[in-house]
Design a protein around this motif. Structure first.
Motif, PDB file in Angstrom:
ATOM      1  N   LEU A  66       0.693  -1.185  -0.091  1.00  0.00           N
ATOM      2  CA  LEU A  66       0.053  -0.054  -0.046  1.00  0.00           C
ATOM      3  C   LEU A  66       0.902   1.250   0.077  1.00  0.00           C
ATOM      4  O   LEU A  66       2.078   1.085   0.538  1.00  0.00           O
ATOM      5  CB  LEU A  66      -1.102   0.321   1.220  1.00  0.00           C
ATOM      6  N   TYR A  67       0.376   2.351  -0.502  1.00  0.00           N
ATOM      7  CA  TYR A  67       1.045   3.657  -0.480  1.00  0.00           C
ATOM      8  C   TYR A  67       0.002   4.712  -0.272  1.00  0.00           C
ATOM      9  O   TYR A  67      -1.031   4.679  -0.811  1.00  0.00           O
ATOM     10  CB  TYR A  67       1.948   3.790  -1.882  1.00  0.00           C
ATOM     11  N   ASN A  68       0.408   5.452   0.652  1.00  0.00           N
ATOM     12  CA  ASN A  68      -0.833   6.407   1.040  1.00  0.00           C
ATOM     13  C   ASN A  68      -2.128   6.057   1.197  1.00  0.00           C
ATOM     14  O   ASN A  68      -3.013   6.620   1.110  1.00  0.00           O
ATOM     15  CB  ASN A  68      -0.903   7.558  -0.255  1.00  0.00           C
ATOM     16  N   ASP A  69      -2.029   4.784   2.184  1.00  0.00           N
ATOM     17  CA  ASP A  69      -3.245   4.328   2.438  1.00  0.00           C
ATOM     18  C   ASP A  69      -3.980   3.938   1.308  1.00  0.00           C
ATOM     19  O   ASP A  69      -5.249   3.352   1.455  1.00  0.00           O
ATOM     20  CB  ASP A  69      -4.243   5.191   3.171  1.00  0.00           C
ATOM     21  N   GLY A 115      13.900  -2.603   4.717  1.00  0.00           N
ATOM     22  CA  GLY A 115      14.107  -1.173   4.955  1.00  0.00           C
ATOM     23  C   GLY A 115      14.614  -0.524   3.977  1.00  0.00           C
ATOM     24  O   GLY A 115      13.875   0.261   3.462  1.00  0.00           O
ATOM     25  N   PRO A 116      15.894  -0.807   3.623  1.00  0.00           N
ATOM     26  CA  PRO A 116      16.564   0.083   2.690  1.00  0.00           C
ATOM     27  C   PRO A 116      15.737   0.201   1.176  1.00  0.00           C
ATOM     28  O   PRO A 116      15.536   1.242   0.562  1.00  0.00           O
ATOM     29  CB  PRO A 116      17.964  -0.185   2.384  1.00  0.00           C
ATOM     30  N   GLN A 117      15.188  -1.234   0.724  1.00  0.00           N
ATOM     31  CA  GLN A 117      14.708  -1.140  -0.519  1.00  0.00           C
ATOM     32  C   GLN A 117      13.445  -0.304  -0.443  1.00  0.00           C
ATOM     33  O   GLN A 117      12.939   0.285  -1.529  1.00  0.00           O
ATOM     34  CB  GLN A 117      14.426  -2.528  -1.126  1.00  0.00           C
ATOM     35  N   LEU A 118      12.546  -0.617   0.564  1.00  0.00           N
ATOM     36  CA  LEU A 118      11.126   0.184   0.522  1.00  0.00           C
ATOM     37  C   LEU A 118      11.372   1.778   0.634  1.00  0.00           C
ATOM     38  O   LEU A 118      10.578   2.360   0.060  1.00  0.00           O
ATOM     39  CB  LEU A 118      10.324  -0.607   1.811  1.00  0.00           C
ATOM     40  N   THR A 119      12.438   2.201   1.197  1.00  0.00           N
ATOM     41  CA  THR A 119      12.597   3.579   1.539  1.00  0.00           C
ATOM     42  C   THR A 119      12.997   4.079   0.249  1.00  0.00           C
ATOM     43  O   THR A 119      12.185   5.174  -0.281  1.00  0.00           O
ATOM     44  CB  THR A 119      13.918   3.843   2.325  1.00  0.00           C
ATOM     45  N   VAL A 120      13.815   3.431  -0.783  1.00  0.00           N
ATOM     46  CA  VAL A 120      14.049   3.996  -2.013  1.00  0.00           C
ATOM     47  C   VAL A 120      12.856   4.032  -2.789  1.00  0.00           C
ATOM     48  O   VAL A 120      12.315   4.877  -3.674  1.00  0.00           O
ATOM     49  CB  VAL A 120      15.118   3.150  -2.703  1.00  0.00           C
ATOM     50  N   LEU A 121      12.047   2.671  -2.774  1.00  0.00           N
ATOM     51  CA  LEU A 121      10.784   2.691  -3.672  1.00  0.00           C
ATOM     52  C   LEU A 121       9.872   3.749  -3.311  1.00  0.00           C
ATOM     53  O   LEU A 121       9.152   4.236  -4.082  1.00  0.00           O
ATOM     54  CB  LEU A 121      10.200   1.280  -3.230  1.00  0.00           C
ATOM     55  N   ILE A 164       2.523  -9.270   9.565  1.00  0.00           N
ATOM     56  CA  ILE A 164       3.727  -8.648   9.791  1.00  0.00           C
ATOM     57  C   ILE A 164       3.341  -7.276   8.622  1.00  0.00           C
ATOM     58  O   ILE A 164       3.353  -7.402   7.560  1.00  0.00           O
ATOM     59  CB  ILE A 164       4.941  -9.179   9.236  1.00  0.00           C
ATOM     60  N   VAL A 165       3.026  -6.301   9.379  1.00  0.00           N
ATOM     61  CA  VAL A 165       2.809  -4.833   8.842  1.00  0.00           C
ATOM     62  C   VAL A 165       4.463  -4.005   8.994  1.00  0.00           C
ATOM     63  O   VAL A 165       4.623  -3.677  10.207  1.00  0.00           O
ATOM     64  CB  VAL A 165       1.726  -3.945   9.175  1.00  0.00           C
ATOM     65  N   TYR A 166       5.111  -3.672   7.667  1.00  0.00           N
ATOM     66  CA  TYR A 166       6.258  -3.019   7.809  1.00  0.00           C
ATOM     67  C   TYR A 166       6.008  -1.742   6.942  1.00  0.00           C
ATOM     68  O   TYR A 166       5.595  -1.897   5.822  1.00  0.00           O
ATOM     69  CB  TYR A 166       7.336  -3.921   7.254  1.00  0.00           C
ATOM     70  N   LYS A 167       6.609  -0.644   7.480  1.00  0.00           N
ATOM     71  CA  LYS A 167       6.258   0.703   6.645  1.00  0.00           C
ATOM     72  C   LYS A 167       7.690   1.693   6.748  1.00  0.00           C
ATOM     73  O   LYS A 167       8.463   1.698   7.516  1.00  0.00           O
ATOM     74  CB  LYS A 167       5.393   1.535   7.712  1.00  0.00           C
ATOM     75  N   ALA A 168       7.629   2.197   5.446  1.00  0.00           N
ATOM     76  CA  ALA A 168       8.734   2.922   5.204  1.00  0.00           C
ATOM     77  C   ALA A 168       8.207   4.486   4.794  1.00  0.00           C
ATOM     78  O   ALA A 168       7.550   4.260   3.562  1.00  0.00           O
ATOM     79  CB  ALA A 168      10.061   2.631   4.430  1.00  0.00           C
ATOM     80  N   MET A 169       8.268   5.373   5.517  1.00  0.00           N
ATOM     81  CA  MET A 169       7.433   6.546   4.809  1.00  0.00           C
ATOM     82  C   MET A 169       6.134   6.324   4.614  1.00  0.00           C
ATOM     83  O   MET A 169       5.476   5.729   5.547  1.00  0.00           O
ATOM     84  CB  MET A 169       8.295   7.418   3.511  1.00  0.00           C
ATOM     85  N   SER A 170       5.642   6.851   3.135  1.00  0.00           N
ATOM     86  CA  SER A 170       4.192   6.336   3.004  1.00  0.00           C
ATOM     87  C   SER A 170       4.047   5.064   2.457  1.00  0.00           C
ATOM     88  O   SER A 170       2.963   4.762   1.992  1.00  0.00           O
ATOM     89  CB  SER A 170       3.730   7.561   1.873  1.00  0.00           C
ATOM     90  N   ALA A 171       5.020   4.208   2.348  1.00  0.00           N
ATOM     91  CA  ALA A 171       4.730   2.974   1.700  1.00  0.00           C
ATOM     92  C   ALA A 171       4.413   1.950   2.956  1.00  0.00           C
ATOM     93  O   ALA A 171       5.444   2.027   3.787  1.00  0.00           O
ATOM     94  CB  ALA A 171       5.909   2.505   0.812  1.00  0.00           C
ATOM     95  N   ALA A 172       3.785   1.011   2.611  1.00  0.00           N
ATOM     96  CA  ALA A 172       3.591  -0.128   3.613  1.00  0.00           C
ATOM     97  C   ALA A 172       3.296  -1.361   2.947  1.00  0.00           C
ATOM     98  O   ALA A 172       2.766  -1.543   1.974  1.00  0.00           O
ATOM     99  CB  ALA A 172       2.263   0.215   4.437  1.00  0.00           C
ATOM    100  N   LEU A 220      -5.162   0.308  12.257  1.00  0.00           N
ATOM    101  CA  LEU A 220      -3.861   0.215  12.322  1.00  0.00           C
ATOM    102  C   LEU A 220      -3.007   1.398  11.934  1.00  0.00           C
ATOM    103  O   LEU A 220      -2.368   2.120  12.710  1.00  0.00           O
ATOM    104  CB  LEU A 220      -3.285  -0.860  11.521  1.00  0.00           C
ATOM    105  N   PHE A 221      -3.067   1.849  10.387  1.00  0.00           N
ATOM    106  CA  PHE A 221      -2.263   2.999  10.140  1.00  0.00           C
ATOM    107  C   PHE A 221      -2.509   4.420  11.041  1.00  0.00           C
ATOM    108  O   PHE A 221      -1.881   5.224  11.494  1.00  0.00           O
ATOM    109  CB  PHE A 221      -2.819   3.421   8.890  1.00  0.00           C
ATOM    110  N   PRO A 222      -4.071   4.877  11.256  1.00  0.00           N
ATOM    111  CA  PRO A 222      -4.358   5.983  12.027  1.00  0.00           C
ATOM    112  C   PRO A 222      -3.615   5.857  13.492  1.00  0.00           C
ATOM    113  O   PRO A 222      -3.243   7.147  14.117  1.00  0.00           O
ATOM    114  CB  PRO A 222      -5.698   5.970  12.281  1.00  0.00           C
TER     115      PRO A 222
END
Length: 480
Positions: A224-227, A345-351, A313-321, A250-252
């Motif tokens: 997901l991105y931006n919900d 972590g690193p790949q999701l952050t770049v993505l 397992i929900v993992y989030k980096a910035m607006s991507a989850a 969860l996100f809120p």
């Protein structure tokens, strides 16, 4: 209870409005107490619990009687709701012989009479059956997502276990039901998809493939991105309720201090730049703590056939989850969580920063149009895609719509009309105060448009909607 006092002028009588409220909610199975004196055994869950025993038994008995009585008229379709002056009761039989009942008090207007005594008026026609029936079905779907079916609980530990699970789940869940905010979107229970260009979509697809390969115990993934949803490996109905849980619960809870510019592109090619913004939304809070608990919520999917229990397992980096689902028989260790963090972590952050960049480019190309003359809600029954320009924000507690509640009710009424027939059709309504409301149903898709045009006539309104379909939904509606 929020009472909005709307006094028009000093001399006018004070009017207080009270929104609809949950009066009671109960689950029963008539098979569990068939004989006289055993009625209490039928009741598996009852809210509010303080109600005295005989009243509970009486209310359950009444619902049972209504369902049985209406069965004589339509054996295949039992009663869905009962309208009374003060409230509405909604019935749902999600599993054989298990009944869920929700009683909602009608909205109230309280006026002062001439002698100063308050007079209460119940608004009997305000509640839309389909909206609240859908809310009741969602209650079951959400319970099932986290607990599996009622039947499975019975098999695992009899009535005692089922009662414990119902108590534990609904005690908390019912507090999140804000009935005054329910509307057409609750009927659809749709998913908002994030609009993407092909290249970025492929990047995400290849990221998911790489992750599933490196973390071989992962069974299903959702991105997901931006919900908004971009990719999911789950069945539609499971994803639909999981999506509702993620976006409304969860996100809120984890609204993070997303610093301005956090989502700006990051230079990942620089050697040694391993900084990333990934973190677990479920599971261990701090990976450096050797005592950290790796507990993940358990969810149940495909309950009709394979009946799979999974860790979420929900993992989030910035607006991507990303949601990784692994078999519940495998207990993730702290080592596994650290490994996931270092790979994802690193790949999701770049993505995430790629998606953000692409999204901004697309926004610039399409240009910021001025506020359009119309607002719309679109829903596609085939892929559950939902899009609304009417809702500025929809969380369980607030439904911030940019239109008057009366217009929302007209949308609901049009939707009820659509349900009665299978054919494609179009309905145009002239509402109070210069508004036109148009509903189109075509090929499993529904579109609702609200236009604000002062002196428009039917032909002009029709033209406007055609234009909207051409720009926003080209090739979808063939109705002319």
């Amino acid at each position: 209870m929020a009472a909005a006092a709307a006094g028009a002028g000093a001399g006018a009588a004070q009017e207080k409005q009270f929104p609809p409220a949950l009066l009671s909610f109960f689950i029963y199975n008539p098979r569990f107490g068939p004989r006289e004196g055993e009625e209490e055994n039928k009741i598996l869950f009852y809210y509010p619990n303080e109600v005295e025993k005989n009243e509970k038994i009486r209310n359950v008995g009444l619902c049972e009687a209504i369902v049985q009585f209406t069965r004589t008229f339509s054996p295949s379709k039992p009663a869905k709701s009962l309208h009374t002056q003060k409230n509405r009761q909604f019935f749902n039989e999600p599993e054989e012989h298990f009944w869920m009942v929700m009683v909602v008090r009608n909205p109230i207007i309280e006026k002062q009479s001439k002698d100063g005594k308050p007079v209460v008026e119940y608004q009997e026609e305000e509640l839309l059956d389909k909206v609240y029936s859908s809310v009741l079905q969602q209650c079951y779907s959400m319970y099932k997502l986290f607990n599996g079916t009622f039947l499975r609980a019975m098999e695992d530990g009899g009535v005692k276990l089922l009662k414990e699970r119902l108590e534990k789940f609904f005690h908390r869940y019912l507090q999140t039901l804000h009935l005054q905010s329910c509307d057409l979107l609750d009927i659809f229970g749709g998913i908002s998809f994030f609009p993407l260009d092909k290249m970025t979509y492929l990047k995400i697809q290849s990221f998911i493939n790489r992750m599933e390969e490196s973390l071989s115990i992962v069974k299903y993934t959702a991105f997901l991105y931006n919900d908004q949803l971009i990719w999911s490996g789950l069945e539609q109905d499971d994803m639909r309720i999981l999506y509702k849980y993620l976006t409304t619960s969860l996100f809120p809870r984890h609204i993070e201090p997303e610093l301005a510019g956090r989502d700006s592109p990051i230079r990942a090619e620089m050697p040694g730049n391993l900084q990333h913004y990934g973190r677990f939304l479920t599971g261990p809070l701090n990976l450096n703590d050797p005592e950290a608990k790796c507990r993940f919520p358990k969810i149940f999917v495909n309950t009709d056939d394979t009946y799979e229990a999974l860790h979420l397992i929900v993992y989030k980096a910035m607006s991507a989850a990303v949601c990784f689902m692994i078999d519940a028989s495998i207990q993730p260790t702290l080592d596994f969580c650290r490994r996931l963090d270092s790979i994802v972590g690193p790949q999701l952050t770049v993505l995430a920063s790629d998606i953000c960049e692409q999204f901004n480019i697309n926004k610039r190309i399409s240009g910021s149009e001025k506020e359009p003359q119309f607002k719309f809600i679109y829903f596609n029954h085939m892929n559950l895609a939902e899009k609304s320009t009417i809702h500025m924000r929809k969380t369980p507690s607030v439904s911030l719509t940019s239109v008057h509640p009366d217009l929302m009710k007209i949308l609901g009424d049009i939707n009820s009309d659509f349900t009665r027939v299978d054919e494609d059709e179009e309905i145009i309504v002239k509402a109070m105060s210069d508004y036109w409301v148009v509903g189109k149903k075509s090929d499993q898709r529904e579109l609702y448009v609200i236009l604000n045009q002062k002196n428009a006539n039917l032909i002009e309104v029709n033209e406007e909607v055609k234009k909207l379909c051409a720009t926003q939904f080209n090739n979808i509606f063939f109705l002319d």
